[in-house]
Design a protein around this motif. Structure first.
Motif, PDB file in Angstrom:
ATOM      1  N   ASN B   7      42.466  57.972  40.026  1.00 28.96           N
ATOM      2  CA  ASN B   7      43.444  57.484  39.608  1.00 28.96           C
ATOM      3  C   ASN B   7      44.638  56.921  40.482  1.00 28.96           C
ATOM      4  OD1 ASN B   7      43.542  58.345  36.914  1.00 28.96           O
ATOM      5  ND2 ASN B   7      42.704  60.337  37.411  1.00 28.96           N
ATOM      6  N   ILE B   8      44.416  57.236  41.754  1.00 25.24           N
ATOM      7  CA  ILE B   8      45.372  56.710  43.006  1.00 25.24           C
ATOM      8  C   ILE B   8      45.041  55.193  42.921  1.00 25.24           C
ATOM      9  CG2 ILE B   8      45.925  56.556  45.489  1.00 25.24           C
ATOM     10  CD1 ILE B   8      45.679  59.716  45.440  1.00 25.24           C
ATOM     11  N   ILE B   9      43.809  54.982  43.090  1.00 27.58           N
ATOM     12  CA  ILE B   9      43.120  53.525  43.118  1.00 27.58           C
ATOM     13  C   ILE B   9      43.780  52.765  41.696  1.00 27.58           C
ATOM     14  CG2 ILE B   9      41.141  51.966  43.120  1.00 27.58           C
ATOM     15  CD1 ILE B   9      39.772  54.154  44.843  1.00 27.58           C
ATOM     16  N   ARG B  10      43.671  53.564  40.708  1.00 30.09           N
ATOM     17  CA  ARG B  10      43.899  53.002  39.457  1.00 30.09           C
ATOM     18  C   ARG B  10      45.488  52.455  39.415  1.00 30.09           C
ATOM     19  NH1 ARG B  10      41.170  56.316  34.871  1.00 30.09           N
ATOM     20  NH2 ARG B  10      39.036  55.914  35.165  1.00 30.09           N
ATOM     21  N   PHE B  11      46.226  53.518  39.729  1.00 34.82           N
ATOM     22  CA  PHE B  11      47.856  53.360  39.938  1.00 34.82           C
ATOM     23  C   PHE B  11      48.008  52.016  40.421  1.00 34.82           C
ATOM     24  CE2 PHE B  11      51.726  55.597  39.930  1.00 34.82           C
ATOM     25  CZ  PHE B  11      52.712  54.740  40.687  1.00 34.82           C
ATOM     26  N   ALA B  12      47.432  51.853  41.949  1.00 39.18           N
ATOM     27  CA  ALA B  12      47.772  50.574  42.454  1.00 39.18           C
ATOM     28  C   ALA B  12      47.232  49.398  41.900  1.00 39.18           C
ATOM     29  CB  ALA B  12      47.113  50.771  43.986  1.00 39.18           C
ATOM     30  N   PHE B  13      46.028  49.464  41.292  1.00 37.99           N
ATOM     31  CA  PHE B  13      45.178  48.376  40.659  1.00 37.99           C
ATOM     32  C   PHE B  13      46.123  47.839  39.571  1.00 37.99           C
ATOM     33  CE2 PHE B  13      42.510  46.655  37.498  1.00 37.99           C
ATOM     34  CZ  PHE B  13      41.928  45.578  38.348  1.00 37.99           C
ATOM     35  N   PHE B  14      46.482  48.672  38.623  1.00 33.97           N
ATOM     36  CA  PHE B  14      47.292  48.252  37.442  1.00 33.97           C
ATOM     37  C   PHE B  14      48.445  47.738  37.735  1.00 33.97           C
ATOM     38  CE2 PHE B  14      44.228  51.144  34.817  1.00 33.97           C
ATOM     39  CZ  PHE B  14      43.899  50.302  34.078  1.00 33.97           C
ATOM     40  N   ILE B  15      49.360  48.339  38.771  1.00 27.51           N
ATOM     41  CA  ILE B  15      50.671  47.561  39.024  1.00 27.51           C
ATOM     42  C   ILE B  15      50.340  46.193  39.529  1.00 27.51           C
ATOM     43  CG2 ILE B  15      52.341  47.772  40.626  1.00 27.51           C
ATOM     44  CD1 ILE B  15      52.802  49.654  38.655  1.00 27.51           C
ATOM     45  N   LEU B  16      49.391  46.250  40.596  1.00 27.37           N
ATOM     46  CA  LEU B  16      49.341  44.740  41.073  1.00 27.37           C
ATOM     47  C   LEU B  16      48.759  43.915  40.344  1.00 27.37           C
ATOM     48  CD1 LEU B  16      47.984  45.993  44.935  1.00 27.37           C
ATOM     49  CD2 LEU B  16      50.077  45.213  44.211  1.00 27.37           C
ATOM     50  N   PHE B  17      47.711  44.272  39.312  1.00 29.08           N
ATOM     51  CA  PHE B  17      47.134  43.305  38.244  1.00 29.08           C
ATOM     52  C   PHE B  17      47.984  42.941  37.483  1.00 29.08           C
ATOM     53  CE2 PHE B  17      44.736  42.304  34.563  1.00 29.08           C
ATOM     54  CZ  PHE B  17      43.886  41.332  35.020  1.00 29.08           C
ATOM     55  N   GLN B  18      49.157  43.844  37.183  1.00 27.80           N
ATOM     56  CA  GLN B  18      50.093  43.419  36.132  1.00 27.80           C
ATOM     57  C   GLN B  18      51.180  42.417  36.682  1.00 27.80           C
ATOM     58  OE1 GLN B  18      50.593  44.419  32.650  1.00 27.80           O
ATOM     59  NE2 GLN B  18      52.266  42.788  32.948  1.00 27.80           N
ATOM     60  N   VAL B  19      51.564  42.646  37.930  1.00 28.84           N
ATOM     61  CA  VAL B  19      52.467  41.896  38.597  1.00 28.84           C
ATOM     62  C   VAL B  19      51.774  40.317  39.199  1.00 28.84           C
ATOM     63  CG1 VAL B  19      54.034  41.477  40.681  1.00 28.84           C
ATOM     64  CG2 VAL B  19      53.886  43.790  39.460  1.00 28.84           C
ATOM     65  N   PHE B  20      50.665  40.538  39.477  1.00 29.02           N
ATOM     66  CA  PHE B  20      50.258  39.394  40.284  1.00 29.02           C
ATOM     67  C   PHE B  20      48.993  38.402  39.493  1.00 29.02           C
ATOM     68  CE2 PHE B  20      51.543  41.541  44.133  1.00 29.02           C
ATOM     69  CZ  PHE B  20      52.576  40.676  44.517  1.00 29.02           C
ATOM     70  N   VAL B  21      48.665  39.002  38.566  1.00 29.80           N
ATOM     71  CA  VAL B  21      47.718  38.222  37.407  1.00 29.80           C
ATOM     72  C   VAL B  21      48.296  37.934  36.086  1.00 29.80           C
ATOM     73  CG1 VAL B  21      45.392  38.147  36.508  1.00 29.80           C
ATOM     74  CG2 VAL B  21      45.642  39.179  38.687  1.00 29.80           C
ATOM     75  N   LEU B  22      48.741  38.994  35.600  1.00 30.25           N
ATOM     76  CA  LEU B  22      49.355  38.986  34.337  1.00 30.25           C
ATOM     77  C   LEU B  22      50.634  38.242  34.366  1.00 30.25           C
ATOM     78  CD1 LEU B  22      47.931  41.996  32.515  1.00 30.25           C
ATOM     79  CD2 LEU B  22      47.227  39.883  32.340  1.00 30.25           C
ATOM     80  N   GLY B  23      51.620  38.852  35.212  1.00 29.39           N
ATOM     81  CA  GLY B  23      52.748  38.197  35.623  1.00 29.39           C
ATOM     82  C   GLY B  23      52.906  36.737  35.910  1.00 29.39           C
ATOM     83  N   LYS B  24      51.721  36.043  36.290  1.00 29.75           N
ATOM     84  CA  LYS B  24      51.660  34.877  36.795  1.00 29.75           C
ATOM     85  C   LYS B  24      51.258  33.829  35.623  1.00 29.75           C
ATOM     86  CE  LYS B  24      52.932  35.611  40.967  1.00 29.75           C
ATOM     87  NZ  LYS B  24      54.421  35.246  41.450  1.00 29.75           N
ATOM     88  N   ILE B  25      50.817  34.349  34.413  1.00 28.98           N
ATOM     89  CA  ILE B  25      50.406  33.563  33.571  1.00 28.98           C
ATOM     90  C   ILE B  25      51.435  32.722  32.956  1.00 28.98           C
ATOM     91  CG2 ILE B  25      49.241  33.529  31.138  1.00 28.98           C
ATOM     92  CD1 ILE B  25      47.781  36.082  32.141  1.00 28.98           C
ATOM     93  N   PRO B  26      51.360  31.579  32.641  1.00 31.84           N
ATOM     94  CA  PRO B  26      52.599  30.581  32.123  1.00 31.84           C
ATOM     95  C   PRO B  26      52.531  31.016  30.635  1.00 31.84           C
ATOM     96  CG  PRO B  26      50.828  29.262  33.052  1.00 31.84           C
ATOM     97  CD  PRO B  26      50.244  30.591  33.127  1.00 31.84           C
ATOM     98  N   PRO B  27      53.853  31.309  30.205  1.00 33.43           N
ATOM     99  CA  PRO B  27      54.104  31.824  29.011  1.00 33.43           C
ATOM    100  C   PRO B  27      53.487  30.894  27.740  1.00 33.43           C
ATOM    101  CG  PRO B  27      56.198  32.023  30.122  1.00 33.43           C
ATOM    102  CD  PRO B  27      55.181  31.306  30.958  1.00 33.43           C
ATOM    103  N   LEU B  28      52.970  31.289  26.853  1.00 30.03           N
ATOM    104  CA  LEU B  28      52.367  30.458  25.819  1.00 30.03           C
ATOM    105  C   LEU B  28      53.464  30.477  24.467  1.00 30.03           C
ATOM    106  CD1 LEU B  28      48.893  32.598  25.560  1.00 30.03           C
ATOM    107  CD2 LEU B  28      49.416  30.433  26.623  1.00 30.03           C
ATOM    108  N   HIS B  29      54.198  31.484  24.539  1.00 27.42           N
ATOM    109  CA  HIS B  29      55.116  31.434  23.398  1.00 27.42           C
ATOM    110  C   HIS B  29      56.092  32.532  23.694  1.00 27.42           C
ATOM    111  CE1 HIS B  29      56.837  32.386  19.467  1.00 27.42           C
ATOM    112  NE2 HIS B  29      56.426  31.332  19.246  1.00 27.42           N
TER     113      HIS B  29
END
Lengths: 282, 177
Positions: B7-29
């Motif tokens: 769960n510690i790994i998940r904690f870090a992974f989910f935050i980083l994934f949200q910020v650096f992958v999903l957060g970088k997607i150009p808004p579709l709408h």
């Protein structure tokens, strides 16, 4: 008294939940006063380190676009060099009467500090930009941030090596701007919807506005240097409640991919502020 | 791997994934913001005390807030779903299953329909609360409704993809382990 303790013991989870909610909400809604506090400074330095790492990789993907931008800006600056103006005849002389070239320093108002953008967001209602330059490198709150293409925002928080700017895409943002071809002061705001467009309101209807007109910063601001491009008119809308136009602007800066910026320091601001203070006292 | 480490790994992974992958997607709408990070809270083990769960939700939301520079926004929404979670689980699952059964919520441990309801309700609650607080700043009802539904739909799609990509071996909890 015993009942009070029983009550607390029984509802401890609910009370704990409510406590955390109140804590979170008070942080959110008191943000303006709170953002100076130690929490955000620590957060800046910690998250800033992640952003720097990520940015090292990300930069490679937009190198071409960024080069193009800097080349355009260079060309623009080169065209302003005095050496590039030649009169056809020796009796004509080029006179520069707005500033003295040899003793420029004492008249300097704005100083540009280059900075790398390491964190950027466009998907929230309040968007911030993280820059890799902080108080140790001479950045202070309320300095303007300008990109190669135009206005980006202004600094709202500084830690020792990083700073955070509120971009044009922030609901509390307001930049005074005017139409480049003349007339019509207004305020640039963002409605929180489309990150490609901002709104310039309060332009009187007497002014002829066309699609594609350039909107620049005014010289009234003590934060932004005058004449920096904010955006280009994309749509002219009539405000029915007042006799003004509200213009939809396409932002000059592409907030999705901007990488480099200049933090602009107004050297004469302290003098201006103390003068204003005096006027207010009287 | 122990539950704690995972769960510690998940904690870090989910935050980083949200910020650096999903957060970088150009808004579709304007309505669509891809959110996945709160799946961390949905995936936490059954056997975690209520207080700890609420606190963890708060800390997790705060971690994301540090990146997005919105202190309290995601923290409030995460605290809410972390607090609601135990009630929902006890509603959806027979009591014995949580006591003897699997270690964490998944399709195999809860069954497809209860798990789907569990994800749907918490996703919807999270987004409504989040957008509601943004709406307090702006105030456009159509925007509010549209954004809640569009964002929920996108999140459900992302969760479905995640569930298919990462098949979690549902461990049966025994006394020996």
């Amino acid at each position: 008294m015993r009942n009070v303790f029983l009550f607390i013991a029984r509802f401890s989870n609910l009370l704990f939940f409510l406590f955390l909610q109140v804590l979170a909400l008070s942080m959110l809604f008191r943000y303006n006063k709170f953002h100076q506090a130690a929490y955000m400074n620590v957060a800046n330095e910690v998250t800033g380190r992640f952003y720097v790492r990520y940015n090292k990789i990300e930069t490679y993907f937009s190198l071409q676009k960024e080069n193009e931008r800097l080349r355009m800006q260079n060309a623009d600056l080169l065209n302003k060099l005095k050496a590039d103006f030649a009169a056809p005849d020796s009796s004509m002389q080029l006179v520069t009467d707005t500033f003295r070239v040899d003793s420029l320093e004492q008249y300097r108002k704005f100083l540009y500090l280059p900075a790398k953008i390491i964190g950027n967001a466009v998907d929230g209602q309040n968007n911030f930009i993280t820059l890799h330059r902080g108080s140790k490198q001479g950045v202070d709150v309320n300095m303007a941030v300008i990109g190669p293409e135009g206005v980006i925002g202004k600094i709202v928080n500084v830690s020792s090596n990083m700073s955070v700017a509120m971009s044009l895409l922030h609901r509390k943002n307001s930049v005074v701007a005017l139409l480049k071809k003349g007339g019509g002061f207004g305020e640039v705001t963002w409605d929180g919807k489309d990150p490609r467009f901002v709104t310039l309101s309060n332009i009187p209807r007497t002014i002829k506005v066309a699609k594609g007109d350039t909107v620049v910063t005014s010289s009234y601001s003590d934060i932004f240097p005058p004449g920096k491009v904010v955006g280009y008119v994309a749509e002219v809308r009539e405000d029915k409640s007042s006799s003004t136009y509200s213009l939809k602007l396409k932002t000059a800066t592409d907030f999705y991919s901007v990488q480099h910026a200049y933090i602009v320091k107004n050297i004469q601001k302290a003098e201006m502020d103390s003068l204003m203070q005096k006027v207010k006292k009287d | 791997m122990s539950n704690l480490v995972r769960n510690i790994i998940r904690f870090a992974f989910f935050i980083l994934f949200q910020v650096f992958v999903l957060g970088k997607i150009p808004p579709l709408h304007q309505f669509i913001v891809p959110y996945l990070y709160f799946l961390f809270i949905l995936w936490l083990p059954f056997k975690i005390t209520r207080g700890a769960l609420t606190l963890l939700g708060f800390l997790f939301g705060m971690a994301l807030d540090m990146f997005t520079k919105t202190p309290g926004l995601h923290a409030a929404a995460c605290t809410l779903i972390a607090y609601i979670r135990p009630f929902l689980i006890s509603l959806l699952m027979p009591k014995e299953a949580t006591e003897i059964g699997y270690s964490e919520p998944s399709i195999t441990s809860m069954g497809f329909v209860p798990y789907a309801v569990y994800v749907l309700v918490l996703t919807f609650l999270h987004h409504s609360y989040l957008v509601f607080m943004e709406w307090l700043h702006f105030g456009n009802f159509l925007y509010f409704i549209g954004k809640v539904f569009a964002t929920t739909a996108i999140s459900l799609l992302l969760i479905l993809i995640t569930e298919m990509l990462f098949v979690r071996k549902a461990k049966y909890r025994t006394n020996v382990a």
